[in-house]
Design an enzyme around this catalytic site. Structure first.
Site, PDB file in Angstrom:
ATOM      1  N   PRO A 100      38.957  43.952  36.143  1.00 46.54           N
ATOM      2  CG  PRO A 100      36.772  44.759  36.246  1.00 46.54           C
ATOM      3  CD  PRO A 100      38.431  44.875  36.138  1.00 46.54           C
ATOM      4  CD  GLU A 147      30.843  36.385  33.838  1.00 48.04           C
ATOM      5  OE1 GLU A 147      30.999  36.851  32.531  1.00 48.04           O
ATOM      6  OE2 GLU A 147      30.379  35.461  34.275  1.00 48.04           O
ATOM      7  CD  GLN A 198      32.704  44.710  37.637  1.00 51.60           C
ATOM      8  OE1 GLN A 198      32.622  45.203  36.438  1.00 51.60           O
ATOM      9  NE2 GLN A 198      33.266  43.507  37.742  1.00 51.60           N
ATOM     10  CB  CYS A 221      29.482  44.163  30.428  1.00 54.83           C
ATOM     11  SG  CYS A 221      29.249  42.401  30.207  1.00 54.83           S
ATOM     12  CG  ASN A 224      40.866  48.680  31.051  1.00 56.11           C
ATOM     13  OD1 ASN A 224      40.044  48.134  30.553  1.00 56.11           O
ATOM     14  ND2 ASN A 224      41.786  47.610  31.624  1.00 56.11           N
ATOM     15  CD  GLU A 279      45.712  45.867  23.083  1.00 58.56           C
ATOM     16  OE1 GLU A 279      46.848  45.461  22.948  1.00 58.56           O
ATOM     17  OE2 GLU A 279      44.752  44.792  23.131  1.00 58.56           O
TER      18      GLU A 279
HETATM   19  C1  LIG Z   1      37.010  37.201  29.873  1.00 61.27           C
HETATM   20  C2  LIG Z   1      36.893  38.806  30.115  1.00 61.27           C
HETATM   21  C3  LIG Z   1      35.858  38.904  31.245  1.00 61.27           C
HETATM   22  C4  LIG Z   1      35.806  40.376  31.611  1.00 61.27           C
HETATM   23  N1  LIG Z   1      35.012  40.730  32.391  1.00 61.27           N
HETATM   24  C5  LIG Z   1      34.723  42.127  33.024  1.00 61.27           C
HETATM   25  C6  LIG Z   1      33.985  42.449  34.164  1.00 61.27           C
HETATM   26  O1  LIG Z   1      33.625  41.475  34.649  1.00 61.27           O
HETATM   27  N2  LIG Z   1      33.847  43.795  34.298  1.00 61.27           N
HETATM   28  C7  LIG Z   1      34.571  44.692  33.574  1.00 61.27           C
HETATM   29  O2  LIG Z   1      34.491  45.777  33.907  1.00 61.27           O
HETATM   30  N3  LIG Z   1      35.512  44.398  32.788  1.00 61.27           N
HETATM   31  C8  LIG Z   1      35.454  43.117  32.230  1.00 61.27           C
HETATM   32  N4  LIG Z   1      36.290  42.795  31.081  1.00 61.27           N
HETATM   33  C9  LIG Z   1      37.037  43.634  30.693  1.00 61.27           C
HETATM   34  C10 LIG Z   1      38.641  44.013  31.187  1.00 61.27           C
HETATM   35  O3  LIG Z   1      38.469  44.339  32.385  1.00 61.27           O
HETATM   36  C11 LIG Z   1      39.302  44.909  30.317  1.00 61.27           C
HETATM   37  O4  LIG Z   1      38.605  46.339  30.289  1.00 61.27           O
HETATM   38  C12 LIG Z   1      39.550  44.257  29.048  1.00 61.27           C
HETATM   39  O5  LIG Z   1      40.075  43.055  28.939  1.00 61.27           O
HETATM   40  C13 LIG Z   1      40.640  45.247  28.237  1.00 61.27           C
HETATM   41  O6  LIG Z   1      41.875  45.266  28.758  1.00 61.27           O
HETATM   42  P1  LIG Z   1      43.052  44.429  27.662  1.00 61.27           P
HETATM   43  O7  LIG Z   1      42.911  45.148  26.486  1.00 61.27           O
HETATM   44  O8  LIG Z   1      44.341  44.448  28.499  1.00 61.27           O
HETATM   45  O9  LIG Z   1      42.385  42.942  27.658  1.00 61.27           O
HETATM   46  C14 LIG Z   1      36.410  41.286  30.855  1.00 61.27           C
HETATM   47  C15 LIG Z   1      37.367  41.190  29.791  1.00 61.27           C
HETATM   48  C16 LIG Z   1      37.658  40.044  29.457  1.00 61.27           C
HETATM   49  C17 LIG Z   1      38.502  39.471  28.316  1.00 61.27           C
END
Ligand SMILES: Cc1cc2nc3c(=O)[nH]c(=O)nc-3n(C[C@H](O)[C@H](O)[C@H](O)COP(=O)(O)O)c2cc1C
Length: 202
Positions: free
Chosen positions: A7, A9, A68, A98, A199, A201
């Site tokens: 997810p 946001e 969510q 968050c 989750n 990277e």
């Molecule tokens: C812009 C943005 C918005 C996000 N919004 C949510 C969210 O609404 N709910 C949630 O559980 N995680 C949210 N996350 C976290 C991502 O789901 C994920 O856990 C995080 O980006 C780690 O993964 P990555 O290293 O692949 O980026 C958000 C991340 C980003 C960058």
């Protein structure tokens, strides 16, 4: 193995979910978070965040979408989980990851990882309020101040009835900086019997 679209946001909204699931390879999506505070949100808010509720909680190509919720009041979270299910949600996911200042200041998101007991109470209340066939799941980090809370929080969520836990392998303090500490996911995974999804990277 399943691949779940994380997810995001402001980014992973319904049109993006439609587009990406049409491309294929995604087993499930999650809505942006619906913020639960002190009063009951009307159905239009649920439909705004999750228009897929009009389609059995599926995107047009049939990929399931979890609703969510983010909040800290167990009773309110239970009511909102129940309302989501009444409106057609087939999975209710709770946000404990968050890192946003405003959200954490109001005791929502990752700051709750300082209080595994409250996390437990939130998930237990949602589990109790949501019909049995609708899974309640949660997403968390490894901790707020450091990476030491993964095991305790995963155990608290499982004990409360979470069917599945997504672990973003960073603390709040780590933010979104590489690396992600996957080895910490393994520790939590060994400590619980429920499904654990990695989750960060990926
Ligand atoms: C812009 C943005 C918005 C996000 N919004 C949510 C969210 O609404 N709910 C949630 O559980 N995680 C949210 N996350 C976290 C991502 O789901 C994920 O856990 C995080 O980006 C780690 O993964 P990555 O290293 O692949 O980026 C958000 C991340 C980003 C960058």
């Amino acid at each position: 193995m399943r691949i779940i679209l994380a997810p995001m946001e402001g980014l992973v909204d319904a049109p993006i979910r439609e587009t990406l699931t049409k491309v294929g390879g995604i087993d499930r999506c999650v809505t942006e978070f619906i913020r639960v505070t002190h009063s009951m949100l009307p159905p239009r808010v649920f439909y705004k965040f999750a228009p897929e509720l009009h389609n059995h909680s599926l995107t047009r190509v049939g990929t399931p979408v979890a609703v969510q919720l983010l909040g800290s009041d167990p009773e309110q979270m239970g009511w909102h989980g129940n309302r989501a299910a009444e409106l057609g949600a087939t999975q209710v996911d709770i946000n404990f990851g968050c890192p946003a200042k405003t959200v954490n200041k109001h005791k929502g998101g990752c700051v709750l990882m300082r209080e595994p007991e409250l996390m437990h109470n939130i998930v237990a209340a949602v589990r109790k309020a949501v019909p049995e066939g609708v899974p309640v799941t949660a997403k968390m980090r490894l901790g707020y101040d450091d990476r030491s809370m993964g095991v305790a929080c995963a155990q608290a969520l499982e004990a409360a009835g979470a069917e599945e836990i997504v672990i973003h392998a960073r603390s709040k303090v780590d933010g979104y900086k590489p690396p992600a500490y996957w080895e910490e996911i393994a520790k939590a995974r060994e400590a619980v019997k429920c499904k654990v999804i990695a989750n960060g990277e990926i």
